[in-house]
Design a protein around this motif. Structure first.
Motif, PDB file in Angstrom:
ATOM      1  N   GLN A 182       0.679  -1.239  -0.103  1.00  0.00           N
ATOM      2  CA  GLN A 182       0.282  -0.102  -0.019  1.00  0.00           C
ATOM      3  C   GLN A 182       1.057   1.391   0.101  1.00  0.00           C
ATOM      4  O   GLN A 182       0.881   2.045  -0.237  1.00  0.00           O
ATOM      5  CB  GLN A 182      -1.153   0.272   1.547  1.00  0.00           C
ATOM      6  CG  GLN A 182      -1.664  -1.096   1.238  1.00  0.00           C
ATOM      7  CD  GLN A 182      -2.756  -1.442   2.235  1.00  0.00           C
ATOM      8  OE1 GLN A 182      -2.443  -0.860   3.323  1.00  0.00           O
ATOM      9  NE2 GLN A 182      -4.028  -2.758   2.271  1.00  0.00           N
ATOM     10  N   LEU A 183       2.055   0.909   0.707  1.00  0.00           N
ATOM     11  CA  LEU A 183       2.995   2.164   0.759  1.00  0.00           C
ATOM     12  C   LEU A 183       3.315   2.474  -0.858  1.00  0.00           C
ATOM     13  O   LEU A 183       3.639   3.726  -1.182  1.00  0.00           O
ATOM     14  CB  LEU A 183       3.543   2.293   1.913  1.00  0.00           C
ATOM     15  CG  LEU A 183       3.755   2.211   3.336  1.00  0.00           C
ATOM     16  CD1 LEU A 183       4.839   2.049   3.669  1.00  0.00           C
ATOM     17  CD2 LEU A 183       3.040   3.308   3.717  1.00  0.00           C
TER      18      LEU A 183
ATOM     19  N   GLU B 265       1.950   1.387  -3.048  1.00  0.00           N
ATOM     20  CA  GLU B 265       1.140   1.864  -4.163  1.00  0.00           C
ATOM     21  C   GLU B 265       0.263   3.554  -4.228  1.00  0.00           C
ATOM     22  O   GLU B 265       0.225   4.135  -5.008  1.00  0.00           O
ATOM     23  CB  GLU B 265      -0.366   0.938  -4.520  1.00  0.00           C
ATOM     24  CG  GLU B 265      -0.586  -0.287  -4.792  1.00  0.00           C
ATOM     25  CD  GLU B 265      -1.100  -0.911  -4.591  1.00  0.00           C
ATOM     26  OE1 GLU B 265      -1.440  -1.084  -3.677  1.00  0.00           O
ATOM     27  OE2 GLU B 265      -1.455  -1.899  -5.414  1.00  0.00           O
ATOM     28  N   ARG B 266       1.337   4.326  -2.733  1.00  0.00           N
ATOM     29  CA  ARG B 266       0.531   5.614  -2.905  1.00  0.00           C
ATOM     30  C   ARG B 266       1.665   6.429  -3.102  1.00  0.00           C
ATOM     31  O   ARG B 266       1.285   7.538  -3.610  1.00  0.00           O
ATOM     32  CB  ARG B 266       0.424   5.944  -0.911  1.00  0.00           C
ATOM     33  CG  ARG B 266      -0.432   5.491  -0.951  1.00  0.00           C
ATOM     34  CD  ARG B 266      -1.005   5.694   1.043  1.00  0.00           C
ATOM     35  NE  ARG B 266      -0.925   7.238   1.183  1.00  0.00           N
ATOM     36  CZ  ARG B 266      -0.813   7.090   2.654  1.00  0.00           C
ATOM     37  NH1 ARG B 266      -0.245   5.973   3.517  1.00  0.00           N
ATOM     38  NH2 ARG B 266      -0.089   9.182   2.774  1.00  0.00           N
TER      39      ARG B 266
ATOM     40  N   ALA C  65       1.223   7.044  -6.605  1.00  0.00           N
ATOM     41  CA  ALA C  65      -0.014   7.141  -7.317  1.00  0.00           C
ATOM     42  C   ALA C  65       0.517   8.471  -7.066  1.00  0.00           C
ATOM     43  O   ALA C  65      -0.220   9.765  -7.691  1.00  0.00           O
ATOM     44  CB  ALA C  65      -0.818   7.338  -6.358  1.00  0.00           C
ATOM     45  N   ARG C  66       1.381   9.325  -6.609  1.00  0.00           N
ATOM     46  CA  ARG C  66       1.849  10.316  -6.286  1.00  0.00           C
ATOM     47  C   ARG C  66       2.553  10.869  -7.304  1.00  0.00           C
ATOM     48  O   ARG C  66       2.479  11.990  -7.485  1.00  0.00           O
ATOM     49  CB  ARG C  66       2.001  10.439  -4.281  1.00  0.00           C
ATOM     50  CG  ARG C  66       2.086  11.858  -4.020  1.00  0.00           C
ATOM     51  CD  ARG C  66       2.115  11.914  -2.233  1.00  0.00           C
ATOM     52  NE  ARG C  66       2.511  12.957  -2.106  1.00  0.00           N
ATOM     53  CZ  ARG C  66       2.313  13.659  -1.008  1.00  0.00           C
ATOM     54  NH1 ARG C  66       1.707  12.503   0.274  1.00  0.00           N
ATOM     55  NH2 ARG C  66       2.042  14.740  -0.407  1.00  0.00           N
TER      56      ARG C  66
ATOM     57  N   TYR D  82       7.056   6.511   5.851  1.00  0.00           N
ATOM     58  CA  TYR D  82       5.446   5.491   6.197  1.00  0.00           C
ATOM     59  C   TYR D  82       5.899   4.217   7.096  1.00  0.00           C
ATOM     60  O   TYR D  82       5.540   4.217   7.714  1.00  0.00           O
ATOM     61  CB  TYR D  82       4.951   5.811   5.485  1.00  0.00           C
ATOM     62  CG  TYR D  82       3.742   7.115   5.023  1.00  0.00           C
ATOM     63  CD1 TYR D  82       2.908   7.460   6.389  1.00  0.00           C
ATOM     64  CD2 TYR D  82       4.489   7.797   4.649  1.00  0.00           C
ATOM     65  CE1 TYR D  82       2.149   8.441   6.116  1.00  0.00           C
ATOM     66  CE2 TYR D  82       3.698   8.731   4.485  1.00  0.00           C
ATOM     67  CZ  TYR D  82       2.859   8.942   4.900  1.00  0.00           C
ATOM     68  OH  TYR D  82       2.018  10.132   5.115  1.00  0.00           O
TER      69      TYR D  82
ATOM     70  N   ASP E  54      -0.557  15.409   2.499  1.00  0.00           N
ATOM     71  CA  ASP E  54      -2.024  13.978   1.351  1.00  0.00           C
ATOM     72  C   ASP E  54      -3.364  15.499   1.210  1.00  0.00           C
ATOM     73  O   ASP E  54      -3.806  16.487   1.913  1.00  0.00           O
ATOM     74  CB  ASP E  54      -2.045  13.689   2.786  1.00  0.00           C
ATOM     75  CG  ASP E  54      -0.867  12.516   2.827  1.00  0.00           C
ATOM     76  OD1 ASP E  54      -0.304  12.410   1.732  1.00  0.00           O
ATOM     77  OD2 ASP E  54      -1.345  11.942   3.915  1.00  0.00           O
TER      78      ASP E  54
END
Length: 152
Positions: A63-64, A66-67, A70-71, A115, A152
């Motif tokens: 998930q990290l 993927e974030r 996306a960014r 993170y 964010d």
């Protein structure tokens, strides 16, 4: 976009991981980070023991990644984190980010590591010549992640 995440006891080959990321002819940058077990300021560390919550760890690390994808405009991410007994000067974590440009690769890598240090379900025990103890989270790690939350 490609994201590879692995939690394992075995060590990893930094050169092989880099070569995997460097294969895309559209990538102009590969940024890597390798975390090592470092000695304590006063010396005496023999190693660390890392435990994790298997049902959550790889999913959260993915998930990290993927974030980050996306960014920022990144082509590929490889994240390997070791668990178990790790001795002084051995590798703990490998993170590699490939992108067309260095700026995105550096930013995505810092984001993931900040993170990871604060949210991943890892627990670290330091083993010293005088005993062992669990290590608490550092305020400096929480401060590092706060800069990303503002965006964010």
């Amino acid at each position: 976009m490609d994201c590879y995440v692995c939690v394992q006891e075995a060590n990893f080959d930094v050169g092989a991981e880099y070569q995997t990321l460097a294969q895309d002819p559209q990538c102009g940058a590969v940024v890597t980070f390798t975390g090592l077990v470092r000695d304590l300021p006063g010396g005496g560390l023999q190693g660390i023991e890392l435990e994790h919550y298997p049902e959550m760890t790889e999913r959260l690390l993915l998930q990290l990644c993927e974030r980050a994808q996306a960014r920022w405009q990144v082509k590929a991410i490889r994240l390997i984190h070791r668990v178990g007994m790790i001795h002084l000067n051995e590798s703990i974590v490998f993170l590699g980010v490939a992108s067309a440009h260095r700026k995105e690769a550096f930013a995505a890598g810092e984001f993931i590591m900040d993170y990871l240090k604060t949210q991943a379900p890892f627990w670290k025990k330091e083993l010293t010549q005088t005993g062992s103890y669990w290590v608490a989270a550092k305020a400096s790690d929480m401060d590092a992640v706060s800069r990303w939350q503002q965006d964010d």
